[in-house]
Design an enzyme around this catalytic site. Structure first.
Site: not given
Lengths: 154, 154, 154, 154, 154, 154, 154, 154, 154, 154, 154, 154
Positions: B16-17, B24, B29, B80, B83, B104, B106-107, B113
């Site tokens: 998502p997103n 964004r 990102y 990826n 969320a 897996e 992630h950027l 975070r």
């Protein structure tokens, strides 16, 4: 001779990854496919004079839609929420809005597995829960549903 | 000259997103769009003689469907989960049913975070994890996948 | 006489089970249906010279899609995330990518209900939150949105 | 022909018990020895025109000393903190004082192991993290480091 | 005509306060007495050609003694541990030493009650669990036990 | 022309440090002073034919005293408990003894701030909650209160 | 007459602050010095035909180094990890790589002391644990080690 | 004229990364170097007729060794344990064995920083604690130590 | 020649399910039966001139009764509380009322097993604890008890 | 001769039960009365050319009032919040609104006392903290305040 | 002259280790024996025209049995559950099935003792609780019971 | 005839909202007003030859002031802290400084109510606690206080 179905059907709703049944981790979930379970369930329901609507989806929202449908069209709901059992408040809320009996089923025994499967969001809004008996558990749930339907219908 | 792709494709699934990439929160990102990453990934895969299926969805159930599809049609899965990485047991279960290598990506670096991004439901069922390198991380993951595919294929 | 709507519409997004409003647990959620709320909201917006896009879905991914749509097409977002309010990081992330004001609404007061409704994933990314006033809360939110839109637009 | 190394070296720092690599629990850590990894890493770095300082220690304080040394003498730090990854605030603080890119590597995937390996004190202060690819992960990390060094150097 | 019982009996063991059944909190536990359940259970077992040993005790140690007895003398154990379900590691350990199938039964649905009834020490060592169906749950459990006994005996 | 106030007044009670409004951390609380809010509130109430008693205290006990006073003398209570919102069971208990509607207001959105502001002792005993709209939130609360008072008075 | 030592020695490793034994908090740790314990241990080992390497360090890394040394040179390891027992994953990992029996010893009984001494990182990787018997505990551990060494050697 | 030092020296022990003082994160730790603090401390001690032993190490074990040394050779211990303050039970135990006054110092105020710095293993075994005053805090600690030494010496 | 027993006997008390020893989970508890251990213990005690009272019960209350009996009639108590070790405050309190030495024994090493076995209610009130050595642990405990009895008796 | 006070005074605020100083639990708090401390503090301040406002209250709201007063009238605030230190968010918020330096003082060392005194709501908003030195701590705090005041005033 | 007992007796039930009263830890529990308390209780009850059944057991199950007996044969239950107070859900459930008033008594004040005594499973199902007054507390409880019995009987 | 009061009075201190007694939630707190309780308490005290000071405040600080007053002027303190019982460390500390007996009273049984009422800050510093008996509990507390006063006075 089985009785003619006059009551509304039992909705049997299956959650994510249950379509892989018989393929995925058979040492946990057994070798019976979901299609085969669907047939066994229909046969057993027929012995109680009941019909079955049998569905599966990987989509939480789809399951919510079906529960809302079952709300007015079913005699009872059997639900194996799969992984959504442990996380979905949306399914929880949908089931709370239902007046027909709700029975939760799991093929394996979640309490005997990983910590994150120990808590079910469905259990607190279910009439009863049957877990650990594999495909057989669906049949026990049909028997239980039939018994509850008759009692209410009496 | 790149080799002819004969192995099944690598599935690269984005949650998502991620379709908002480049728009964004660019300070987190980066400014590369998802479409651009898709091209970079395809190019890099080609250097390993591999092809790519590259998709994005905001729907948890859709991602589960695709993982099930990849289960029999892919050489490896790069995911990826966005969320859903932090909440989805359904994706976790789907990936557990997969035999090809799962990587897996992630950027950003989730451990750097918010607290709720520190735990991934995907990591425990992934072969390996690459995070924090932005778009570059996808390319490293393709290299890793190619290496794993060759080793298994040998 | 109401002013002519020139600003983009306010998106009013409703999450899972809100389509059952007026039917489900009326002692908690009241007897007004979602359709009726939709009309009341449109009427109130018109008094501010604003129009409304009013939608409901049981699908988390659908809500994310709509938030992304609203990102570029709305003047403000009113969101009643229903049960997803408490679990959805995907909606959280989608709302974070939005620059227009976001207002969270709930018909009931979640802090006065079960523990698992006490925490909202939407609240931290909302401009403001209005809960507990039933259908009236949507109207207050429209007033608040109108006020914010004007201030920004000034 | 490889380029002549002109940039400062990459520091590759290995924590406790990694000197047992290839001997200890090979089903988790593989059969490649640390010395062999050291050579592979140097070779790969050479293809990027970079040299490597490759060290191991069982002493937390020694690792802190080396990180402080790398602070002014390296182009990047690759660190496999071993068990100290999960407990050492001293290493965390040392890495925070470093301006060159820091990349965390683990041979296995800690999220797929015991609970106490799920949290890393190094991850929050690393640029990126690569885990689960065995010795191959060090090479991916060298590629990533080279890419970051060039970008900064550009 | 029912078959002659040749298999060892099913042990049905009931924990503390279940002797008050029908008297205590009927809105939760129903109005059937434990004696009546004993008869229903025996009748149902007879239809499967099985006999039943039906007991109740308020003493944790007594239940452990009986489980140890059942270990070598029963075809299956049905256990409603009452309040000890949530606290007794001794019963947990006793059941772990048993090779015949163990089925946990509760009249009410513990997940729908107080927090301290949500966790069962018996569930993790039970083959399956049936809760929430009142006295009917015992009969479902007998059916399940019969099915398991036959499968093993085949 | 505004209607003549005949109903008892709305009590608007403000907790600790709110007397510093406009001076303290304006990036969080805005630049409007409490005195100015008092006037805005009175004006808005007048449009509903209602009067206002507007007070502030840094003393928890004083707030309890005023809530008890409002118990028999007010049409509704608007309360911004400030820091006591998160700790005061005494205010919680005082509000529980009140039959008129209670509305909780916060200038900022506590869920978007520190962890210790996420839980309110007032929310569970409030009819509704409005947060995050600055001084505007008080006016929305007056509208909400007026609406509730009329409905009850009808 | 004692037998001639032919087996490799038992390594007895003592952690931080144990060099203060007899001086530090004698009401907890007794008045025997570590040197005296070293002699008692050597004497007792001799009665089993075994020799002893007896060391102490305040350095976690040093203890890891010694465990690695003992990995190939000892018949068994006795370890009193002192305060590192409760925090050191590095020692935990080092001991996991060891095939000879590991016995944990503490002079006092940690469970009868502060909360932070209740959990040992060494216990889960030890064959057995002996605590609370003061210097006598070392002798019991030597007896236990001798017994284990013989059993394995048989 | 300062008095002649006749008492044993004050040991001032500094933990990991404090040797980077003035270089690392000056917005937190200030721009004074550790060497400069050493001189300031010695000067201030001289005004009390006291001398100073001033040391720094990145090694936990080294700090334990020095505390043991200070146990018999110092008039008081000033310790800034750096990151070990939050994790080291070994230092905790070493300080417990010390009879001279122990004063904990931190340049910054740990309670105003990350959660993992809120708890100190040194505080519970220190006579007093002084934090947040930068280099000035060391001088206040020397004053405090001098005062304690005199009182005891009286 | 062994000395004549003149001291009161050592009470060796065994908790729930230990009567299954040798039968239950031999990979954890070994193949020696409790009866055999009883003989080994008596023999070993005789070499110290001591006699033994050796008992087992599945009843928590029975164990409390025996501890109270041992309070005035034994020289020492050896107790393997089985599963009650982890839950019984009643046994904890009974042992606190005892002045003779109490030694806790476990065949396996609870810290190397499930989480719920990591904490013992008996350990905090025991003089010492010996775990993980199987039947041999009882003999070490007898030696320890004999040593303590002599020291006290001296 | 002391300099003439020209700067605003230092506010020294004392929380609940500090008026009992010298009477209450002297083994923890010493035998000096609060009045005596007040004099010592004034004398010490005079040596820095500063005056002191010295107050005590058992009322949380009173302390908030005084902090607000000190906000514009003091050069610095010394605060011993007593028991409110551990619970008062109102004092926390009041101190956050203050620009002059805030120094927290405690006579005893809270970290060495009960768990509920380990966390201070004041520490995170204080410049520095001085605890454990009894009445002497107030004097150190005056020195620290004087130093901060001069630095700012310079 | 005392009135003739016509009401059913008060059951006074005492849990584990209370038979050691006067012997065990007299600084906590006092020096009065349980037998003496029994007499005092009977005498006091007689002044209210009531008789007493006074019992003690170390067996949780026995206490459950007696509570069930008291369910139909007593006017009120006084219970000092000893250590079972803190762990026994079985006693909790038994007391819930009782309609006569239940009063919990403890000789000492559990909240002033160890953490694990702070929570009682009996308190939530008791009418009232009296703790900390030693033997005197039993007499106060008899007075309270008499008062409740009369009120109900009126 | 009652004896002439010569001892100092018993202070009976009532916390927040207790002035609403008889009005607020009578199903929990009963219908007797605080004034009536005051008279009943005075009458009962007179039968013991004791007088009473009976007060109520909604202010935590006021209660602390009164406890300090009672410290030197009362024979005993009865305190119903209301909501402050669960949060006030200031009252806790004030009561700790008191040498006369302190008795905590609650009208209802907090353990049978919300979670946040289960823990009392007053209980650990009270001699005894009496809860759940409504107004009657105050009289029992007076009896208990009288008994304690006599015992001390003897």
């Amino acid at each position: 001779m089985a009785k003619k179905p006059t009551a509304p059907p039992i909705y049997v709703l299956n959650g994510p990854n249950l379509n892989l049944l018989g393929l995925r981790e058979p040492e946990i979930y057994g070798r019976t496919t979901l299609e085969e379970i669907g047939k066994m369930v229909a046969d057993r329901a027929k012995t109680h004079g009941l019909s079955v609507v049998f569905r599966q989806s990987n989509h939480e929202g789809q399951l919510v839609d079906w529960i809302q449908e079952a709300r007015t069209k079913s005699a009872a709901i059997l639900i194996n929420g799969g992984a959504y059992s442990h996380t979905s408040l949306a399914i929880h809320d949908a089931l709370r809005a239902v007046d027909v009996p709700v029975i939760e089923v799991h093929l394996s025994n979640p309490q005997a597995r990983e910590e994150f499967r120990h808590h079910s969001r469905i259990s607190p809004v279910a009439k009863g829960v049957i877990v650990g008996f594999g495909a057989q558990g669906y049949l026990l749930a049909v028997d239980a549903a039939a018994s509850l339907v008759k009692r209410i219908g009496a």
